[in-house]
Design an enzyme around this catalytic site. Sequence first.
Site, PDB file in Angstrom:
ATOM      1  N   ALA A  25      25.058 -67.178  -4.671  1.00  0.00           N
ATOM      2  CA  ALA A  25      26.132 -66.233  -4.970  1.00  0.00           C
ATOM      3  C   ALA A  25      27.397 -66.616  -4.229  1.00  0.00           C
ATOM      4  O   ALA A  25      27.368 -66.851  -3.017  1.00  0.00           O
ATOM      5  CB  ALA A  25      25.708 -64.816  -4.586  1.00  0.00           C
ATOM      6  N   ASP A  26      28.502 -66.714  -4.944  1.00  0.00           N
ATOM      7  CA  ASP A  26      29.788 -66.948  -4.311  1.00  0.00           C
ATOM      8  C   ASP A  26      30.209 -65.678  -3.578  1.00  0.00           C
ATOM      9  O   ASP A  26      29.871 -64.566  -4.000  1.00  0.00           O
ATOM     10  CB  ASP A  26      30.821 -67.319  -5.372  1.00  0.00           C
ATOM     11  CG  ASP A  26      32.162 -67.663  -4.773  1.00  0.00           C
ATOM     12  OD1 ASP A  26      32.205 -68.515  -3.876  1.00  0.00           O
ATOM     13  OD2 ASP A  26      33.170 -67.070  -5.204  1.00  0.00           O
ATOM     14  N   LYS A  27      30.937 -65.849  -2.494  1.00  0.00           N
ATOM     15  CA  LYS A  27      31.329 -64.685  -1.695  1.00  0.00           C
ATOM     16  C   LYS A  27      32.481 -63.926  -2.338  1.00  0.00           C
ATOM     17  O   LYS A  27      32.361 -62.753  -2.687  1.00  0.00           O
ATOM     18  CB  LYS A  27      31.730 -65.116  -0.273  1.00  0.00           C
ATOM     19  CG  LYS A  27      32.193 -63.951   0.609  1.00  0.00           C
ATOM     20  CD  LYS A  27      32.720 -64.416   1.938  1.00  0.00           C
ATOM     21  CE  LYS A  27      34.067 -65.090   1.804  1.00  0.00           C
ATOM     22  NZ  LYS A  27      35.151 -64.138   1.407  1.00  0.00           N
TER      23      LYS A  27
END
Length: 798
Positions: free
Chosen positions: A314-316
């Site tokens: 997951a990208d932040k």
Amino acid sequence: MNISTSNRAIPVVEANGLPRHGNDPAGLTNAEARRRLAEFGPNAVADSAPSRWRVFLAKFWSPIPWMLEIAIVLQLGLGQYVEAAVIGGLLFFNATLGFIQEGRASAALAALKKRLAPTALARRDGEWLRVAAVELVPGDAIRLPLGALVPADATIVSGSVMVDQSMLTGESVPVDANPGSQICAGSLVRRGQAIAEVTATGSKTYFGRAAELVRIARSPSTEQAAIFAATRNLALVNGTVAVLIVGAAYAMALPSADLIRLALTALLATIPVALPATFTLSAAFGAQVLARHGVLLTRLSAAHEAAAMDVLCADKTGTLTRNTLEVVEVIAMPGFDRERVLALAAMASSEADQDPIDAAIRGAASNETTRGAAERLARFVPFDPTTKISEAFVVDRDEEELRILKGAFEPIADAAEVPTVARHLVEGLAERGHRIIAVAVGPPGLLRLAGLIAISDPPREDSAGLIATLREMGVRTAMVTGDSPLTAAAIARKVGIAGAVCPAGQLAGEPSADEFGVFARVVPEEKYRLVKALQSHGHVVGMCGDGTNDAAALRQAQIGIAVSSATDAAKAAAGMVMTEPGLAGIVYAVHEGRIGFQRLRTYTFNMLVKKIEIVLFLAIGLALTGHAVMTPVLMVLMLMTNDFLAMSLTTDRASAAPSPSRWRMRNITGAAVILGVCKLGFSTAMLAFGAFRLGLGPGELQTFAFVTLVFGAQALLYVVRERRHMWSSKPSKWVAAASAADIVVVSVLASSGTLMEPLSWRVLAAVFAATAGFALVLDQIKLPLASAFKVEEAPPAR
């Protein structure tokens, strides 16, 4: 307004008011620019997508279409034109369903290209000219005014700008770029103006490399692997038996025409003709359900891939966080309070520049202030990227002038009196991933620190709950971001992501998601390589993101997930797009995917048992009766009334497994062989009964064999659809309706003698009763068999 791409002279100073400096680059001559354009190529992303007709024709070039095409040729050779047309229709149906799902890579490339600036100001032959961005080459001197989209990777030579790179790097805060700083193609100039020298163009840019990775990225599909494995296993088992059947028939001196018909029948019995269509239909049903919950599938197979996902990258920024800056903490120095610190900072903040930090401070101040302003603004000095400070001069109620400074802590500490404890407080806030803004105030020359403001991009409200739910479902979440390690680790702690921060040096290798939970300062190539490394370790990877820098990894992952705020490039590269804020749709997609997987596994298991049985049945029937017990016409009819009606299993009631679902084709095939042998024993006994007890002739015996196989297939369907005893749950209405239609249609055809020799209703009723009794016996065999072959076992928890 259309801007001509032809060169047009722009006055040096009047172009945007930026004065010349002695160290400004001289730029290139037109002749040198043409030479470099020939050497480096255009400043554009290469597009080598195949034509649509080639993509469609490729659908006819794989194992299942090959077998169908051979069957069509044989039927045409026998003059069976109607049967050949039916098989051709099935072939075209499968190809069309697959074709409509193609084209995502070209769509992703098109979206990436839209981010490139169409024109740019470049210095050629000593004059500033507006040229097409595609004509820029390394060494070109370019102007970057306010609001410009950076056309190529470049180094700032003079001036200073603040650039928004969030769609490229995932950084939520604009970045200051001063002389010597590198800026990336696709960035947006939010403040200031500068002259820069181009360092890379086209696919060599940071932006272009992301587009190139999207073009070459190919995710290993668990669905395609399952279809291939099922076809391969059938070919190995049934192909061997079919060759033996034809050899035995040849040894028995069967006529050539009968021999060809027997070979055709054996071939049709082997082909899992409805298998690809069933996978597509199952995914389409899943897509409809997911769409009602705000999840759109750009690739239908993403629903099935979600069932097997065991790692979510997951990208932040914009994925786990809101992608909006907020004031999260204010520390007031002695003599000041929170409201006063925010009020001072707001007066030193610009309203016109749309700076996200200034907007966050002004918003927090407006919510906090309860008393009127003690000072009035006399003069405002905008933020200077060189000094990293903005200033405001105000007049208090006593008409005394005060100076307010707002900016980075270090320059503020050099200009104002700072308590000893302040530096320790700054370090503590930084360790928690916050960006710190210092505020100082006082008469000119007597400034003192008023307070510290911590600004952060906070986590989404549902992020922590999502990650906890995924963990319970056997899916590990890892954060992959271009942000700093401190900020990434702080957000990871807040949302419950376990694992250490991966050191920068290990990103070049094959880091493990079991060891690390946070991957920071990751560039597009590293995100792409990380996904591939996880896949090489046997993981089924989901990649969740929103930016252009996520597109390649989204494309490479088995399930790419673009959140609702994602760029067009990210959405085009992903297999799944969220239409609602938040990430709750991911949990629902995994749950729905696992339900769909259970249905597909039931269909595949059912299909393997039937296909294995029928070829062996043809062999035994030939040996038992001395003639073929099935004809090509009956086999085609069986495909229509049995295989395709069994597609109703895609609507059946099923429950989601508690852990990632994987295709264990060896286990499934092994169990299918044993059940197929059991069913073969029943069908052989019925064939012997019809031949020797009832004394049926060759034509009637073929009808009897056909009815026995069809009724037996329906019994098998109800046995394998339920993991427990077959009466433990009700079938769906579509399954029940398809079964009833199959039995009724076959009974009517058999009793009326349509396309086959007729049988009496009494014989048909006897076959039905015998089949029902056999189903009860087979159900008892199924339970220990599924356990022994571990057909239902999930992968070990990580």
